[in-house]
Structure formats: structure tokens, C-alpha cells
Design an enzyme around this catalytic site. Structure first.
Site, short mmCIF file in Angstrom:
data_model
loop_
_atom_site.label_atom_id
_atom_site.label_comp_id
_atom_site.label_asym_id
_atom_site.label_seq_id
_atom_site.Cartn_x
_atom_site.Cartn_y
_atom_site.Cartn_z
N ASP A 1 38.56 27.04 34.11
CA ASP A 1 37.89 27.92 35.08
C ASP A 1 38.82 29.09 35.37
OD1 ASP A 1 35.62 27.55 37.61
OD2 ASP A 1 37.27 28.96 37.86
N ASP B 1 32.43 31.86 34.43
CA ASP B 1 33.88 31.79 34.21
C ASP B 1 34.38 30.38 33.92
OD1 ASP B 1 33.88 30.58 36.75
OD2 ASP B 1 35.75 31.54 37.32
N GLU B 2 33.48 29.47 33.54
CA GLU B 2 34.01 28.13 33.27
C GLU B 2 33.28 27.42 32.14
OE1 GLU B 2 32.87 25.25 36.73
OE2 GLU B 2 32.61 27.31 37.37
P1 TTP Z 1 34.29 30.66 40.91
O1 TTP Z 1 34.91 30.15 39.65
O2 TTP Z 1 33.63 29.69 41.79
O3 TTP Z 1 35.37 31.40 41.81
P2 TTP Z 1 36.54 32.39 41.37
O4 TTP Z 1 36.73 32.42 39.90
O5 TTP Z 1 36.30 33.71 42.01
O6 TTP Z 1 37.78 31.74 42.09
P3 TTP Z 1 38.56 30.40 41.70
O7 TTP Z 1 39.96 30.85 41.39
O8 TTP Z 1 38.48 29.54 42.90
O9 TTP Z 1 37.86 29.82 40.50
O10 TTP Z 1 33.22 31.76 40.55
C1 TTP Z 1 33.35 32.65 39.44
C2 TTP Z 1 32.79 34.00 39.79
O11 TTP Z 1 31.41 33.91 40.14
C3 TTP Z 1 33.48 34.65 40.97
O12 TTP Z 1 34.65 35.37 40.59
C4 TTP Z 1 32.40 35.52 41.53
C5 TTP Z 1 31.11 34.83 41.19
N1 TTP Z 1 30.57 34.16 42.38
C6 TTP Z 1 29.71 34.85 43.21
O13 TTP Z 1 29.38 36.00 42.94
N2 TTP Z 1 29.25 34.23 44.34
C7 TTP Z 1 29.58 32.95 44.68
O14 TTP Z 1 29.14 32.42 45.72
C8 TTP Z 1 30.49 32.25 43.81
C9 TTP Z 1 30.92 30.83 44.16
C10 TTP Z 1 30.96 32.88 42.69
MG MG Z 2 36.82 30.65 38.83
MG MG Z 3 33.85 28.93 38.23
#
Ligand code: TTP
Ligand code: MG
Ligand code: MG
Length: 365
Positions: A8, A108-109
Site C-alpha cells: 500500500d 494504491d494497493e
Molecule cells: P489510503 O491508502 O487509504 O491512504 P493513503 O495512501 O493516503 O495513506 P496511507 O499511508 O495511510 O496508506 O488511500 C489511497 C488514496 O485514496 C489516498 O491517497 C487518497 C484516496 N482516498 C480518498 O480520496 N478518500 C478517502 O476517504 C480515502 C481513504 C482515500
Molecule cells: Mg495508501
Molecule cells: Mg490504500
């Protein structure tokens, strides 16, 4: 021995923004709607780890984020750029493990099945190499979790963010999981977590004290999964894009939508096409899957498997509608793509396992 790796990206949208503007790295960065000096109405998409120190998080009202951290750099969402970057990273992962061992689950995962590496120490090395390759190609950091199943791998990837790499061997599963809050378990959202804490169940270890029957009485079919999850068991396999044992159709909407009747009509039309193709092959189905991809490519699946194979379109259709409801109601996110899939086929002249099952007796896998 299954070895699953979950990767991720760290604060994905915000990290992409920092990449071209390194001076942002030392400031809180919030990507989302315009804050309008605290009067803005949208939400935070994500923020960097400096902003998280102020309590800002994804999904929070942008006005609240402004109140907590008005000196942050507030940046608009550049979806196209994030989508392209995501595509490049997914391709890189695919080149490393092959399409048949990879499942992308959001922008992103992804889960990678790396069982072929045969040991957790080899998988750790591989995870490190992946992080380095992504850094080299995109100058972005990711966190990796490795475990004996999807649930453990995913919890492990979030365990030490950012730039984390956590390996949980089968022997370590219980020690790792038991002190965690119940909310880490898949399917335990805010509502279920609240229902559990109301009963004094806060940690995974607290769950172990309850017989399966109690959990089923409280949560219905989900109680079965919860019972397994608390013991570190998760049988979900990686659903690859090259799956050939299923027939599916999906459609991307011209615009992301919350129009329920449009999505329902589309699903029924797709279901009809899928069903016709299945009948041409003289198959009967046991599993129905409905997929929704939301804005920013987060993708969720819901499946049901019936005890005996069916060829009935009405059964298929009613399952599609049933599965779609929570995908629509449990979130407010606009839907980008919807799809249906049939799998677990039996051929026409095979003996059915038993009589057609009424819908109430459907088994949730
Ligand atoms: P995530 O992988 O949940 O979060 P992240 O990558 O920003 O942070 P982390 O380091 O905790 O993984 O989500 C991936 C992307 O999806 C995030 O950068 C933005 C988008 N997203 C939104 O637009 N709204 C949301 O509510 C979430 C959870 C994510
Ligand atoms: Mg992330
Ligand atoms: Mg994610």
C-alpha cells in the site's frame, strides 16, 4: 504454504504532490476540497504524515481540517495524475509477479501471491526489492505486509507506516492479532465495532472468549467469518484479472454516479449478457459476484455461493440486486464502474448436489 504480500502506497495523493515540490515535505499537506478559510464544504482526500499529527485524516470535513491545521498546504485533487501514477506502479508490480498472482484492490494497493518464494525470509527480501524498485521508478514510498493470508498481510502493511515492512509468520499470527482492536478485522466497520465495544469486546483477544453461536446471533452470517478472523484464519484467495473460471461483464459510467436506478439497470443488463454466455456453454452457476469501483478506483466485491448450481436467470438477478444493496448503501461514494460475474460452474449433465436452494438459505462465503 501460502505467502501473501500486501503493498500500500504511503499517503498516496499527497506524496505525489510532494514529489514535484520538495519544499512541501517539511509542511503539513492536505489534498482535498478547497478549505475556503474554514467555510469549504468538501472533504479531505488524504494528507501527509505531518498533517496527521494534527489529527487530520481522509474523509474528514475540510472545514474541520482547516480548524485543526490552518497553516497546512491545501491542494486540490488531481485525479488524472494519481490514476496514471497508480497504473505505472501496478504495471511494475505485475512485471514482478505476473498477472496471475496479483489482485489490485484500490488505487494504491494490491495483494501479491508470493507463495512460490517458499519462505517468509525470501518474501521479506522480495518486499524490500519491490519498495526499492518503486522508489527508483517513481520516487514514491510504499509499505509492505507479508503474512499467511490476505487479512494478516493487509493488517501488517498498515502496522508500520510509512515505509514499513512487516512480516508475520504463521507462528506469529496470534501474538500479532490478539492485542489489536477489533476494528482491524475485515468487515468490522464502525457499526460492528460499536456493537462489539458495547458488549465489552475491544480487542481481538476479547472475541476469542465467545462461542461462534453468539457471534452468529449478533451478526448473522458475518458472525461465522468474525469467529474465523479472530483466530487469524482467512480463506479468501487472490482474485486475479486473468481468472478464466468465471464469466463477467463490467461497465464504466460516463460520469461517476449515485443514481441507484441507473446502476441497477446497468447491472441487470450486464447480468443478462453474462447469463446468455453461460447458457451457451451449457453451464450452471453457484457463485454470483457484484463489483463496484468507486471514485479514485477503490474497488469492492460482494459474492454469494448457493448450495446447488442454478441455471435460472431470476435467481441470478435477485442475487445481483441483493449483493448490490450494501455496496450502494454502505458508502456515499459515487460509483465509477459496476460489474457482475458468475463462477463455480457445473456443466449441464453433472448431477446437482441437491435441490435448488431458496434464497433465504444462501450461504455467504
Ligand atoms: P489510503 O491508502 O487509504 O491512504 P493513503 O495512501 O493516503 O495513506 P496511507 O499511508 O495511510 O496508506 O488511500 C489511497 C488514496 O485514496 C489516498 O491517497 C487518497 C484516496 N482516498 C480518498 O480520496 N478518500 C478517502 O476517504 C480515502 C481513504 C482515500
Ligand atoms: Mg495508501
Ligand atoms: Mg490504500
Amino acid at each position: 504454504m501460502p505467502i501473501i504480500l500486501h503493498i500500500d502506497m504511503d499517503y498516496f495523493f499527497a506524496q505525489i504532490e510532494e514529489r514535484k515540490k520538495p519544499w512541501l515535505k517539511t509542511r503539513p499537506v492536505i489534498v482535498g476540497a478547497h478549505p475556503k478559510k474554514g467555510q469549504g464544504r468538501g472533504v479531505v482526500s488524504t494528507c501527509n504524515y505531518l498533517a496527521r499529527k494534527f489529527g487530520v485524516h481522509s474523509g474528514m470535513a475540510i472545514s474541520e481540517a482547516y480548524r485543526l491545521c490552518s497553516h497546512a498546504a491545501f491542494l486540490p485533487v488531481r485525479g488524472k495524475l494519481y490514476g496514471t501514477t497508480s497504473g505505472k506502479i501496478m504495471k511494475l508490480l505485475c512485471r514482478n509477479v505476473g498477472q496471475g498472482s496479483m489482485e489490485q484492490v484500490s488505487v494504491d494497493e494490491a495483494y501479491l501471491d508470493v507463495s512460490w518464494l517458499e519462505s517468509f525470509s525470501a518474501a521479506k527480501k522480495f518486499g524490500l526489492q519491490l519498495q526499492q524498485s518503486i522508489w527508483k521508478a517513481e520516487q514514491l514510498t510504499a509499505s509492505v505486509g507479508i503474512g499467511p493470508n490476505k487479512m494478516i498481510a493487509k493488517i501488517a502493511s498498515g502496522f508500520k507506516k510509512p515505509r514499513g515492512l512487516t512480516v508475520i509468520t504463521p507462528e506469529q499470527v496470534n501474538g500479532f492479532l490478539q492485542p489489536m482492536r477489533v476494528g482491524v478485522l475485515p468487515g468490522v466497520g464502525e457499526k460492528a465495532a460499536l456493537a462489539l465495544t458495547d458488549r465489552g469486546i475491544n480487542k481481538v483477544s476479547d472475541l476469542l472468549e465467545y462461542p461462534e453461536a453468539n457471534l452468529v446471533a449478533w451478526f448473522g452470517k458475518f458472525g461465522h467469518s468474525l469467529y474465523q478472523e479472530a483466530r487469524g484464519v482467512d480463506d479468501r484467495t487472490i482474485v486475479t484479472s486473468s481468472e478464466v473460471k468465471s464469466i463477467g461483464r463490467q461497465e464504466t459510467f460516463a460520469e461517476d454516479t449515485r443514481d441507484k436506478s441507473l446502476v441497477t439497470k446497468t447491472l441487470i443488463r450486464l447480468a443478462r449478457e453474462v447469463w446468455e454466455e453461460m447458457r451457451e456453454k451449457k453451464f450452471r452457476f453457484r457463485t454470483v459476484t457484484v463489483t463496484c469501483r468507486y471514485k479514485y478506483f477503490e474497488t469492492l466485491d460482494r459474492s454469494k455461493t448457493i448450495a446447488s448450481a442454478s441455471e435460472q436467470f431470476v435467481t441470478f438477478k435477485s442475487l445481483v440486486l441483493q449483493l448490490f444493496l450494501p455496496l450502494f448503501l454502505d458508502t456515499k461514494k459515487p460509483i465509477r464502474l459496476a460489474g457482475v460475474r458468475l463462477s463455480k460452474f457445473q456443466v449441464e449433465d453433472e448431477e446437482p448436489e441437491q435441490q435448488e436452494t431458496p434464497c433465504e438459505q444462501l450461504r455467504l462465503l
